[in-house]
Design an enzyme around this catalytic site. Structure first.
Site, PDB file in Angstrom:
ATOM      1  CE  LYS A  60      21.759 116.551 -61.887  1.00 50.20           C
ATOM      2  NZ  LYS A  60      21.823 115.624 -60.669  1.00 50.20           N
ATOM      3  N   GLY A 189      28.821 118.776 -46.224  1.00 50.31           N
ATOM      4  CA  GLY A 189      28.986 117.546 -46.973  1.00 50.31           C
ATOM      5  C   GLY A 189      29.276 117.778 -48.430  1.00 50.31           C
ATOM      6  CB  ALA A 190      32.590 118.513 -49.835  1.00 54.92           C
ATOM      7  CB  VAL A 192      27.050 113.641 -55.606  1.00 54.31           C
ATOM      8  CG1 VAL A 192      26.704 113.969 -57.141  1.00 54.31           C
ATOM      9  CG2 VAL A 192      27.834 112.537 -55.265  1.00 54.31           C
ATOM     10  CB  SER A 278      24.114 117.316 -49.075  1.00 55.12           C
ATOM     11  OG  SER A 278      25.143 117.983 -48.955  1.00 55.12           O
ATOM     12  CB  VAL A 279      26.101 114.212 -44.013  1.00 55.76           C
ATOM     13  CG1 VAL A 279      26.672 115.633 -44.119  1.00 55.76           C
ATOM     14  CG2 VAL A 279      24.736 114.030 -43.534  1.00 55.76           C
ATOM     15  N   GLY A 280      24.926 112.324 -47.176  1.00 52.32           N
ATOM     16  CA  GLY A 280      24.744 111.011 -47.591  1.00 52.32           C
ATOM     17  C   GLY A 280      23.240 110.477 -47.496  1.00 52.32           C
ATOM     18  CG  HIS A 453      38.085 117.461 -86.302  1.00 45.17           C
ATOM     19  ND1 HIS A 453      38.827 117.591 -85.247  1.00 45.17           N
ATOM     20  CD2 HIS A 453      38.241 118.343 -87.449  1.00 45.17           C
ATOM     21  CE1 HIS A 453      39.366 118.669 -85.593  1.00 45.17           C
ATOM     22  NE2 HIS A 453      39.140 119.302 -86.728  1.00 45.17           N
TER      23      HIS A 453
HETATM   24  P1  FAD Z   1      13.645 106.076 -55.117  1.00 41.87           P
HETATM   25  O1  FAD Z   1      13.833 106.802 -56.284  1.00 41.87           O
HETATM   26  O2  FAD Z   1      13.982 106.624 -53.688  1.00 41.87           O
HETATM   27  O3  FAD Z   1      12.237 105.527 -54.904  1.00 41.87           O
HETATM   28  C1  FAD Z   1      11.668 104.776 -53.883  1.00 41.87           C
HETATM   29  C2  FAD Z   1      10.192 105.146 -53.689  1.00 41.87           C
HETATM   30  O4  FAD Z   1       9.646 104.124 -53.074  1.00 41.87           O
HETATM   31  C3  FAD Z   1       9.825 106.404 -53.261  1.00 41.87           C
HETATM   32  O5  FAD Z   1       9.082 107.154 -54.195  1.00 41.87           O
HETATM   33  C4  FAD Z   1       9.184 105.955 -51.999  1.00 41.87           C
HETATM   34  O6  FAD Z   1       8.250 107.105 -51.865  1.00 41.87           O
HETATM   35  C5  FAD Z   1       8.658 104.779 -52.232  1.00 41.87           C
HETATM   36  N1  FAD Z   1       8.378 104.025 -51.109  1.00 41.87           N
HETATM   37  C6  FAD Z   1       9.225 103.596 -50.124  1.00 41.87           C
HETATM   38  N2  FAD Z   1       8.647 102.823 -49.323  1.00 41.87           N
HETATM   39  C7  FAD Z   1       7.520 102.514 -49.642  1.00 41.87           C
HETATM   40  C8  FAD Z   1       6.441 101.512 -49.389  1.00 41.87           C
HETATM   41  N3  FAD Z   1       6.411 100.732 -48.307  1.00 41.87           N
HETATM   42  N4  FAD Z   1       5.250 101.723 -50.197  1.00 41.87           N
HETATM   43  C9  FAD Z   1       5.019 102.374 -51.004  1.00 41.87           C
HETATM   44  N5  FAD Z   1       6.108 103.198 -51.499  1.00 41.87           N
HETATM   45  C10 FAD Z   1       7.206 103.265 -50.902  1.00 41.87           C
HETATM   46  N6  FAD Z   1      21.050 109.696 -59.402  1.00 41.87           N
HETATM   47  C11 FAD Z   1      21.522 109.721 -60.552  1.00 41.87           C
HETATM   48  O7  FAD Z   1      21.843 108.497 -61.243  1.00 41.87           O
HETATM   49  N7  FAD Z   1      21.817 111.027 -61.392  1.00 41.87           N
HETATM   50  C12 FAD Z   1      21.696 111.929 -60.805  1.00 41.87           C
HETATM   51  O8  FAD Z   1      21.967 113.108 -61.354  1.00 41.87           O
HETATM   52  C13 FAD Z   1      21.210 112.044 -59.507  1.00 41.87           C
HETATM   53  N8  FAD Z   1      20.698 113.172 -58.856  1.00 41.87           N
HETATM   54  C14 FAD Z   1      20.409 113.284 -57.710  1.00 41.87           C
HETATM   55  C15 FAD Z   1      20.222 114.212 -56.937  1.00 41.87           C
HETATM   56  C16 FAD Z   1      19.651 114.441 -55.585  1.00 41.87           C
HETATM   57  C17 FAD Z   1      19.594 115.688 -55.026  1.00 41.87           C
HETATM   58  C18 FAD Z   1      19.380 113.409 -54.961  1.00 41.87           C
HETATM   59  C19 FAD Z   1      18.696 113.353 -53.815  1.00 41.87           C
HETATM   60  C20 FAD Z   1      19.610 111.960 -55.464  1.00 41.87           C
HETATM   61  C21 FAD Z   1      20.136 111.783 -56.593  1.00 41.87           C
HETATM   62  N9  FAD Z   1      20.280 110.902 -57.541  1.00 41.87           N
HETATM   63  C22 FAD Z   1      20.937 110.707 -58.931  1.00 41.87           C
HETATM   64  C23 FAD Z   1      20.196 109.496 -56.788  1.00 41.87           C
HETATM   65  C24 FAD Z   1      18.746 108.809 -57.429  1.00 41.87           C
HETATM   66  O9  FAD Z   1      17.642 109.807 -57.144  1.00 41.87           O
HETATM   67  C25 FAD Z   1      18.397 107.668 -56.747  1.00 41.87           C
HETATM   68  O10 FAD Z   1      19.647 106.607 -56.953  1.00 41.87           O
HETATM   69  C26 FAD Z   1      17.501 106.828 -57.359  1.00 41.87           C
HETATM   70  O11 FAD Z   1      16.132 107.671 -57.327  1.00 41.87           O
HETATM   71  C27 FAD Z   1      17.205 105.464 -56.669  1.00 41.87           C
HETATM   72  O12 FAD Z   1      15.958 104.975 -57.148  1.00 41.87           O
HETATM   73  P2  FAD Z   1      15.074 103.816 -56.410  1.00 41.87           P
HETATM   74  O13 FAD Z   1      14.001 103.498 -57.122  1.00 41.87           O
HETATM   75  O14 FAD Z   1      16.014 102.849 -55.839  1.00 41.87           O
HETATM   76  O15 FAD Z   1      14.654 104.735 -54.971  1.00 41.87           O
HETATM   77  P1  NAI Z   2      27.551 111.922 -50.633  1.00 41.02           P
HETATM   78  O1  NAI Z   2      27.923 110.485 -50.082  1.00 41.02           O
HETATM   79  O2  NAI Z   2      27.928 111.939 -52.075  1.00 41.02           O
HETATM   80  O3  NAI Z   2      28.421 112.883 -49.836  1.00 41.02           O
HETATM   81  C1  NAI Z   2      28.296 113.297 -48.625  1.00 41.02           C
HETATM   82  C2  NAI Z   2      29.551 113.810 -48.102  1.00 41.02           C
HETATM   83  O4  NAI Z   2      29.197 114.264 -47.020  1.00 41.02           O
HETATM   84  C3  NAI Z   2      30.586 113.063 -47.907  1.00 41.02           C
HETATM   85  O5  NAI Z   2      31.692 113.825 -48.430  1.00 41.02           O
HETATM   86  C4  NAI Z   2      31.027 112.829 -46.505  1.00 41.02           C
HETATM   87  O6  NAI Z   2      32.339 112.546 -46.176  1.00 41.02           O
HETATM   88  C5  NAI Z   2      30.261 114.089 -46.056  1.00 41.02           C
HETATM   89  N1  NAI Z   2      30.190 113.892 -44.560  1.00 41.02           N
HETATM   90  C6  NAI Z   2      29.235 112.807 -43.939  1.00 41.02           C
HETATM   91  N2  NAI Z   2      29.053 113.164 -42.597  1.00 41.02           N
HETATM   92  C7  NAI Z   2      29.517 114.439 -42.547  1.00 41.02           C
HETATM   93  C8  NAI Z   2      29.781 115.220 -41.429  1.00 41.02           C
HETATM   94  N3  NAI Z   2      29.046 114.785 -40.142  1.00 41.02           N
HETATM   95  N4  NAI Z   2      29.891 116.440 -41.287  1.00 41.02           N
HETATM   96  C9  NAI Z   2      30.426 116.903 -42.600  1.00 41.02           C
HETATM   97  N5  NAI Z   2      30.544 116.407 -43.728  1.00 41.02           N
HETATM   98  C10 NAI Z   2      30.027 114.885 -43.699  1.00 41.02           C
HETATM   99  O7  NAI Z   2      25.974 112.077 -50.411  1.00 41.02           O
HETATM  100  P2  NAI Z   2      24.976 113.236 -50.857  1.00 41.02           P
HETATM  101  O8  NAI Z   2      25.755 114.402 -51.481  1.00 41.02           O
HETATM  102  O9  NAI Z   2      24.258 113.566 -49.895  1.00 41.02           O
HETATM  103  O10 NAI Z   2      24.187 112.524 -52.082  1.00 41.02           O
HETATM  104  C11 NAI Z   2      23.650 111.246 -51.451  1.00 41.02           C
HETATM  105  C12 NAI Z   2      23.692 110.322 -52.727  1.00 41.02           C
HETATM  106  O11 NAI Z   2      22.855 110.717 -53.995  1.00 41.02           O
HETATM  107  C13 NAI Z   2      25.261 110.349 -53.395  1.00 41.02           C
HETATM  108  O12 NAI Z   2      25.812 109.409 -52.791  1.00 41.02           O
HETATM  109  C14 NAI Z   2      24.632 109.967 -54.831  1.00 41.02           C
HETATM  110  O13 NAI Z   2      24.230 108.244 -54.608  1.00 41.02           O
HETATM  111  C15 NAI Z   2      23.242 110.453 -55.100  1.00 41.02           C
HETATM  112  N6  NAI Z   2      23.148 111.505 -55.792  1.00 41.02           N
HETATM  113  C16 NAI Z   2      23.832 111.476 -57.233  1.00 41.02           C
HETATM  114  C17 NAI Z   2      24.087 112.499 -58.024  1.00 41.02           C
HETATM  115  C18 NAI Z   2      24.393 112.071 -59.525  1.00 41.02           C
HETATM  116  O14 NAI Z   2      24.639 111.204 -59.561  1.00 41.02           O
HETATM  117  N7  NAI Z   2      25.079 113.268 -59.965  1.00 41.02           N
HETATM  118  C19 NAI Z   2      23.571 113.865 -57.515  1.00 41.02           C
HETATM  119  C20 NAI Z   2      23.155 113.921 -56.135  1.00 41.02           C
HETATM  120  C21 NAI Z   2      22.983 112.651 -55.354  1.00 41.02           C
END
Ligand code: FAD
Ligand code: NAI
Length: 474
Positions: A60, A189-190, A192, A278-280, A453
Site C-alpha cells: 500500500k 496471475g491477474a 490481487v 503471483s498465482v496464489g 454532502h
Molecule cells: P502471516 O501474516 O503469514 O503470519 C504468519 C507468521 O508466522 C509469519 O511471520 C511466519 O514467519 C510465522 N511462522 C510460520 N511458521 C512458524 C513457526 N513454526 N514458528 C514461528 N513462526 C512461524 N491482506 C489484506 O487484508 N489486505 C491487504 O491489503 C493485503 N495485501 C497483501 C499484499 C501482499 C503482497 C500479500 C502477499 C498479502 C497481502 N494480504 C493482504 C494478505 C495478508 O498479508 C495475510 O492475509 C495476512 O498476513 C495473514 O495473517 P496470518 O497471521 O494468518 O499469517
Molecule cells: P490470487 O488468488 O488473488 O490470484 C492468483 C491468480 O493467478 C488467479 O487469478 C489465478 O487464476 C491465477 N493463476 C493461478 N495459476 C496460474 C498459472 N499457472 N498461470 C497463470 N495464472 C495463474 O493470488 P495472489 O494475487 O497471488 O495473492 C495471494 C493472496 O494474497 C490473495 O488471494 C489475497 O488473499 C492476498 N492479497 C490480498 C490483497 C488485498 O487484500 N488487497 C493484496 C494482495 C494479496
C-alpha cells in the site's frame, strides 16, 4: 527448565500478534513465537508476519507513491497545476516504504511489552501432548503451554520449474523491492497481487503485461465489477491476457522469457526485464511437527478447523491464512479475537459472510457479501440498485468519476445481501456496507440514514435508494 504459558501463539502475523494481545488482555500468560528471516536492527525476527513485512503495508505504501506520481504526471495539468514531468527516485520510494515497515513492526513489539506478551524469537514445533496441555520447541528452548494457537500464515505458491531469485523472477517478497523501474514487466496471475503490483510499476512507467490462466477476469468478483475493472485497467495500459497456458520460462541475469499459449491456442511469448509470479498462496505448516501429533489437515493443506477455529486436537486452535476462508489480514484478526475470547469462556464470534475484500488499484475495488452471480446460482430473488460515481458531486470534484456502487438486497425482506464498489475511496466506503450486513440492515435502513454532502458515501446512500427505484440524483 522449560518456559510455561497458559497460551503459546505460533506465528506473529496479524492473526498471531492480535491473538496474543487479546489473550493477554483477558488475563492469560501468553508467549508468541516468530521465526521469519526479516530481522530488525537487534537481529530478531520482526513481528507483523506477511502483512507488515512483505504484504499489505509495503504494497500500500508503494501504491500510494505511484498514485501520487501518476496524479502529478497526468492529473495536475487538468486542474491548472503546471509542474513539468515528475521524476521518480525509486530507492527513496523504497526507503519510505521500509521506514513504515520498521515503524509498524517495531510498534508491535512495543504492544507486546505493554500487554506483557512474551516474545519468543524462534521456530515453534509441537513435541507432544502433556497432562496439562502441550509441550513444544521454540528454537532450542522447550515450552509448556495449556493451549496453542497456530497462526503460521501462508507463503507464495510457486510454479513448478520456475526458480524464484527475487531479483529477476520475483514472488511477493522481491516484487516489493524492485529497485529500478523495469522497461518491461511481466506478471503471471491477474489476481490481487498482479493487479496491485502491476499498477505500481505501470504508473511509474513500465510496460506491464499480465498473463492469467483463468478464462475470465476476476472471476470471484461481481461480474459487473469485473467487467468495469477490466475496461478501466486495460485503458490505463495494463495488457491483461486471460485464458493463457504458461509454458517454459527462461530467466537469466538480464531478464526473463516466458513462452505461453494464448486463449486461441496459439503459441506466444513475452520478454521482460522482470517477472512477478503471483498465482496464489499456500498454507504454511512447514516444520510444525503437526502430523506427528495428529493435527488434521484439509485436502488443500490447510489446518482443518470448525467455525470457531478449533482443530481436532484438544487445546489446539488455528487461525488466519493457515485455515479455510479468505487470506486477508482482517479476517485473521477477527479469528484471533474470537479464539482468545472463547478460550476465556466468552462468546467469541467471526462471521466469514461479512468479511470485506479490497483491491487497492485506481479505482479501488471493494465488496462485502454475495455477488449477483452467487444470488442467481442460489435462486435468491433479489433487487439491485446501481449508482455511477459520475452522478456524485464529490467524485467529480476530486477528479475520480469512474466506477459505481451496486447494492443487492433481498426482493421480499429488503435485507442487504451484498455491496460492490469500484471507485475512489471504495476501501473506506465498504465499511458502511459491512456494518449494514452485520446489523442485517435493509436497503431502506441505509436509504433513511443521513449521509454528509458532498461525500463519496452519498453514492452508497443513492444505491440504497435505487434498490427501491427512488434514486434522487440519477
Ligand atoms: P502471516 O501474516 O503469514 O503470519 C504468519 C507468521 O508466522 C509469519 O511471520 C511466519 O514467519 C510465522 N511462522 C510460520 N511458521 C512458524 C513457526 N513454526 N514458528 C514461528 N513462526 C512461524 N491482506 C489484506 O487484508 N489486505 C491487504 O491489503 C493485503 N495485501 C497483501 C499484499 C501482499 C503482497 C500479500 C502477499 C498479502 C497481502 N494480504 C493482504 C494478505 C495478508 O498479508 C495475510 O492475509 C495476512 O498476513 C495473514 O495473517 P496470518 O497471521 O494468518 O499469517
Ligand atoms: P490470487 O488468488 O488473488 O490470484 C492468483 C491468480 O493467478 C488467479 O487469478 C489465478 O487464476 C491465477 N493463476 C493461478 N495459476 C496460474 C498459472 N499457472 N498461470 C497463470 N495464472 C495463474 O493470488 P495472489 O494475487 O497471488 O495473492 C495471494 C493472496 O494474497 C490473495 O488471494 C489475497 O488473499 C492476498 N492479497 C490480498 C490483497 C488485498 O487484500 N488487497 C493484496 C494482495 C494479496
Amino acid at each position: 527448565m522449560s518456559k510455561e504459558f497458559d497460551i503459546l501463539v505460533i506465528g506473529g502475523g496479524p492473526g498471531g500478534y492480535v491473538a496474543a494481545i487479546r489473550a493477554a488482555q483477558l488475563g492469560f500468560k501468553v508467549g508468541c513465537c516468530e521465526s521469519n528471516p526479516y530481522a530488525d536492527p537487534k537481529g530478531e525476527p520482526r513481528l507483523g508476519g506477511t502483512c507488515l513485512n512483505v504484504g499489505c503495508i509495503p504494497s500500500k505504501a508503494l501504491l500510494h507513491t505511484s498514485h501520487l506520481f501518476e496524479e502529478a504526471a497526468h492529473a495536475f495539468a487538468g486542474q491548472g497545476i503546471e509542474i513539468g514531468a515528475p521524476k521518480i527516485d525509486v530507492p527513496k520510494m523504497l526507503a519510505r516504504k521500509n521506514g513504515i515497515v520498521d515503524q509498524l513492526t517495531g510498534g508491535i513489539k512495543a504492544l507486546f511489552r505493554k500487554n506483557k506478551v512474551a516474545f519468543l524469537p524462534g521456530h515453534g514445533a509441537f513435541i507432544a501432548r502433556t497432562a496439562s496441555g502441550w509441550s513444544l520447541n521454540v528454537g532450542n528452548e522447550k515450552v509448556e503451554a495449556g493451549q496453542v494457537i497456530v497462526a503460521t500464515g501462508s507463503k507464495a505458491r510457486h510454479l513448478p520449474n520456475v526458480r524464484i531469485d527475487n531479483k529477476i523472477v520475483c514472488d511477493n517478497v522481491g516484487a516489493l523491492d524492485i529497485d529500478t523501474v523495469p522497461k518491461k514487466l511481466a506478471i503471471i496471475g491477474a489476481g490481487v497481487i498482479g493487479l496491485e503490483m502491476g499498477s505500481v510499476w505501470r504508473r511509474l512507467g513500465a510496460e506491464v503485461a499480465i498473463l492469467e490462466a483463468a478464462p475470465g477476469f476476476l472471476p470471484t468478483a461481481d461480474a459487473d465489477i469485473a467487467r468495469e475493472a477490466f475496461k478501466i485497467f486495460t485503458k490505463q495500459g495494463l495488457a491483461i491476457h486471460t485464458g493463457v497456458k504458461i509454458g517454459e520460462i527462461k530467466a537469466g541475469k538480464k531478464g526473463a522469457a516466458i513462452a505461453y499459449v494464448d486463449k486461441d491456442g496459439k503459441p506466444a511469448h513475452l520478454d521482460a526485464d522482470q517477472l512477478i509470479v503471483s498465482v496464489g498462496r499456500i498454507p504454511n505448516t512447514e516444520g510444525l511437527n503437526a502430523g506427528a501429533v495428529g493435527l488434521k489437515f484439509t485436502e488443500r493443506g490447510q489446518i482443518d478447523v470448525d467455525e470457531h477455529c478449533k482443530t481436532n486436537l484438544p487445546g489446539v486452535w488455528a487461525i488466519g491464512d493457515v485455515v479455510r476462508g479468505p487470506m486477508l489480514a482482517h479476517k485473521a484478526m477477527e479469528e484471533a479475537v474470537m479464539v482468545a475470547e472463547i478460550i476465556a469462556g466468552q462468546a467469541g464470534y467471526a462471521n466469514l459472510d461479512a468479511i470485506p475484500g479490497v483491491i487497492y488499484t485506481t479505482p479501488e475495488i471493494a465488496w462485502v457479501g454475495k455477488t449477483e452471480q452467487q444470488l442467481k446460482e442460489a435462486g435468491v430473488d433479489y433487487k439491485a440498485g446501481k449508482i455511477p460515481f459520475l452522478a456524485n458531486g464529490r467524485a467529480l470534484g476530486i477528479g475520480a468519476p469512474e466506477g459505481f456502487v451496486k447494492m443487492l438486497a433481498d426482493a421480499r425482506s429488503d435485507r442487504i445481501l451484498g455491496v460492490h464498489i469500484i471507485g475512489a475511496g471504495a476501501s473506506d466506503l465498504i465499511a458502511e456496507a459491512a456494518v449494514a450486513l452485520e446489523f442485517a440492515a435493509a436497503s431502506e435502513d441505509l436509504a433513511r440514514i443521513c449521509h454528509a454532502h458532498p461525500t463519496l458515501a452519498e453514492a452508497v446512500h443513492e444505491a440504497a435508494l435505487a434498490c427501491d427505484k427512488r434514486a434522487l440524483h440519477f
